[in-house]
Design a protein around this motif. Sequence first.
Motif, PDB file in Angstrom:
ATOM      1  N   THR A  31       0.915  -1.109  -0.113  1.00  0.00           N
ATOM      2  CA  THR A  31      -0.077   0.041   0.078  1.00  0.00           C
ATOM      3  C   THR A  31       0.884   1.490  -0.067  1.00  0.00           C
ATOM      4  N   ASP A  32       0.096   2.263   0.035  1.00  0.00           N
ATOM      5  CA  ASP A  32       0.974   3.804  -0.122  1.00  0.00           C
ATOM      6  C   ASP A  32       1.284   4.048   1.310  1.00  0.00           C
ATOM      7  N   THR A  33       2.168   5.285   1.639  1.00  0.00           N
ATOM      8  CA  THR A  33       2.336   5.657   2.789  1.00  0.00           C
ATOM      9  C   THR A  33       1.316   6.634   3.256  1.00  0.00           C
ATOM     10  N   THR A  34       1.144   7.716   2.606  1.00  0.00           N
ATOM     11  CA  THR A  34       0.182   8.697   2.888  1.00  0.00           C
ATOM     12  C   THR A  34      -0.950   8.994   1.742  1.00  0.00           C
ATOM     13  N   PHE A  35      -2.105   8.495   2.163  1.00  0.00           N
ATOM     14  CA  PHE A  35      -3.296   8.531   1.056  1.00  0.00           C
ATOM     15  C   PHE A  35      -4.364   8.819   1.909  1.00  0.00           C
ATOM     16  N   ALA A  36      -4.563   9.849   2.733  1.00  0.00           N
ATOM     17  CA  ALA A  36      -5.599   9.714   3.497  1.00  0.00           C
ATOM     18  C   ALA A  36      -6.934  10.180   2.583  1.00  0.00           C
ATOM     19  N   PHE A  81      -1.171  18.393  -8.013  1.00  0.00           N
ATOM     20  CA  PHE A  81      -2.498  17.494  -8.472  1.00  0.00           C
ATOM     21  C   PHE A  81      -2.292  16.136  -7.654  1.00  0.00           C
ATOM     22  N   GLU A  82      -3.437  15.808  -7.318  1.00  0.00           N
ATOM     23  CA  GLU A  82      -3.782  14.596  -6.385  1.00  0.00           C
ATOM     24  C   GLU A  82      -5.230  14.496  -6.433  1.00  0.00           C
ATOM     25  N   ASP A  83      -5.585  13.324  -6.027  1.00  0.00           N
ATOM     26  CA  ASP A  83      -6.838  12.664  -6.074  1.00  0.00           C
ATOM     27  C   ASP A  83      -7.705  13.672  -5.371  1.00  0.00           C
ATOM     28  N   TYR A  84      -9.037  13.998  -5.877  1.00  0.00           N
ATOM     29  CA  TYR A  84      -9.825  15.184  -5.294  1.00  0.00           C
ATOM     30  C   TYR A  84     -10.519  14.736  -3.745  1.00  0.00           C
ATOM     31  N   PRO A  85     -10.732  13.615  -3.700  1.00  0.00           N
ATOM     32  CA  PRO A  85     -11.190  13.276  -2.426  1.00  0.00           C
ATOM     33  C   PRO A  85     -10.239  13.260  -1.167  1.00  0.00           C
ATOM     34  N   VAL A  86      -8.967  13.020  -1.706  1.00  0.00           N
ATOM     35  CA  VAL A  86      -7.791  12.936  -0.779  1.00  0.00           C
ATOM     36  C   VAL A  86      -7.706  14.392  -0.356  1.00  0.00           C
ATOM     37  N   LEU A  87      -7.609  15.274  -1.370  1.00  0.00           N
ATOM     38  CA  LEU A  87      -7.275  16.610  -1.140  1.00  0.00           C
ATOM     39  C   LEU A  87      -8.404  17.277  -0.318  1.00  0.00           C
ATOM     40  N   TYR A 107     -10.086  15.749   1.986  1.00  0.00           N
ATOM     41  CA  TYR A 107      -9.667  15.161   3.187  1.00  0.00           C
ATOM     42  C   TYR A 107      -8.850  15.968   4.262  1.00  0.00           C
ATOM     43  N   GLU A 108      -7.531  16.127   3.260  1.00  0.00           N
ATOM     44  CA  GLU A 108      -6.546  16.945   4.056  1.00  0.00           C
ATOM     45  C   GLU A 108      -7.069  18.300   4.342  1.00  0.00           C
ATOM     46  N   ILE A 109      -7.905  18.882   3.611  1.00  0.00           N
ATOM     47  CA  ILE A 109      -8.603  20.063   3.955  1.00  0.00           C
ATOM     48  C   ILE A 109      -9.340  20.017   5.283  1.00  0.00           C
ATOM     49  N   SER A 110     -10.163  18.864   5.297  1.00  0.00           N
ATOM     50  CA  SER A 110     -11.058  18.765   6.254  1.00  0.00           C
ATOM     51  C   SER A 110     -10.299  18.588   7.476  1.00  0.00           C
ATOM     52  N   ARG A 111      -8.876  17.985   7.383  1.00  0.00           N
ATOM     53  CA  ARG A 111      -8.055  17.981   8.698  1.00  0.00           C
ATOM     54  C   ARG A 111      -7.345  18.745   9.148  1.00  0.00           C
ATOM     55  N   GLY A 112      -7.503  19.926   8.268  1.00  0.00           N
ATOM     56  CA  GLY A 112      -6.799  21.156   8.818  1.00  0.00           C
ATOM     57  C   GLY A 112      -5.534  21.554   7.914  1.00  0.00           C
ATOM     58  N   LYS A 149      -6.451  24.987  -0.493  1.00  0.00           N
ATOM     59  CA  LYS A 149      -8.138  25.137  -1.172  1.00  0.00           C
ATOM     60  C   LYS A 149      -8.206  24.380  -2.658  1.00  0.00           C
ATOM     61  N   LEU A 150      -9.494  24.184  -2.825  1.00  0.00           N
ATOM     62  CA  LEU A 150      -9.648  23.415  -4.302  1.00  0.00           C
ATOM     63  C   LEU A 150     -10.410  24.649  -5.156  1.00  0.00           C
ATOM     64  N   PRO A 151      -9.521  25.315  -6.067  1.00  0.00           N
ATOM     65  CA  PRO A 151     -10.538  26.308  -6.886  1.00  0.00           C
ATOM     66  C   PRO A 151     -11.281  25.663  -7.993  1.00  0.00           C
ATOM     67  N   LEU A 152     -10.908  24.516  -8.228  1.00  0.00           N
ATOM     68  CA  LEU A 152     -11.680  24.110  -9.386  1.00  0.00           C
ATOM     69  C   LEU A 152     -12.505  22.784  -9.204  1.00  0.00           C
ATOM     70  N   PRO A 153     -13.507  22.625  -9.971  1.00  0.00           N
ATOM     71  CA  PRO A 153     -14.131  21.179  -9.725  1.00  0.00           C
ATOM     72  C   PRO A 153     -13.398  20.153 -10.048  1.00  0.00           C
ATOM     73  N   MET A 154     -13.769  18.901  -9.514  1.00  0.00           N
ATOM     74  CA  MET A 154     -12.832  17.609  -9.867  1.00  0.00           C
ATOM     75  C   MET A 154     -12.849  17.471 -11.531  1.00  0.00           C
TER      76      MET A 154
END
Length: 254
Positions: free
Chosen positions: A39-44, A187-193, A195-200, A204-209
């Motif tokens: 698996t990956d190391t960090t992909f929350a 550039f990273e998977d939208y749900p992962v970004l 989640y990172e924003i939600s944990r502080g 920000k995500l200026p554009l849609p997925m």
Amino acid sequence: MSLLKKFAAMAMVAVMAVGMTACGGGDDAADTKTYVIATDTTFAPFEFENDKGEMVGIDLDILKAIADDQGFEYELVVAGFSAACTGMEAGEYDAVIAGMSITDERKEKYDFSEPYYDSGVGMAVNADSDIASYEDLKDKTVAAKIGTEGCSFAESIAEQYGFTINQFEDSSSMYQDVLAGNSVACFEDYPVLGYEISRGVAFKLPLPMENGNSYGFAVMKGQNTELVEMFNAGLKNIKDSGKYDEILNTYISK
Ligand code: GLN
């Protein structure tokens, strides 16, 4: 106890021990394969280290639930995304579960399970950044993680928008590069970004997925076929039982 009786008792124990190895162990042990799954190391929230230093996440919980349901054994290796893929290709790992997008290119060399999570690529910038579009990336540097769909997407538009890409082995170093201001976006998977924003994390995500591919559990083409079959059967069972939703709800609040 007489000396003779003692000897007799000891001899019996010895015979029993031999008997037990002969009928209990051998064959069963050989049949029970322990799959090595990377698996990956960090992909929350799919896999990451929690505050206690334990590896947790949706992928790991799904894998555990499926293995319990199907009765297979595995050893988890926290390798990093590109290392997980190259390691599997080199025969070091039997499978990869790492929020891996099911892409046509990968389907040429890997066999995937049924999709278990829908995703897509996003662009994150620092919370106080003025960058609001791909046009704003002109002459700037962005960050991406080696071998990922996010990186391929960035590469596919780099020339058009005139930016360069700094590549990282893992997501934490990639995020740090943006936070430090060396790269203006990642550039990273939208749900992962998200989640990172939600944990502080101050992104920000200026554009849609962007349209993207769903995640699947991967093995090398034509190998470990029974493992993918068990994964699919177990995935269906944990969806039917409500366990799959329970796992998702543990990490993602609706
Ligand atoms: N979903 C992306 C991909 O498959 C990223 C996976 C990851 O970084 N763990 O390329």
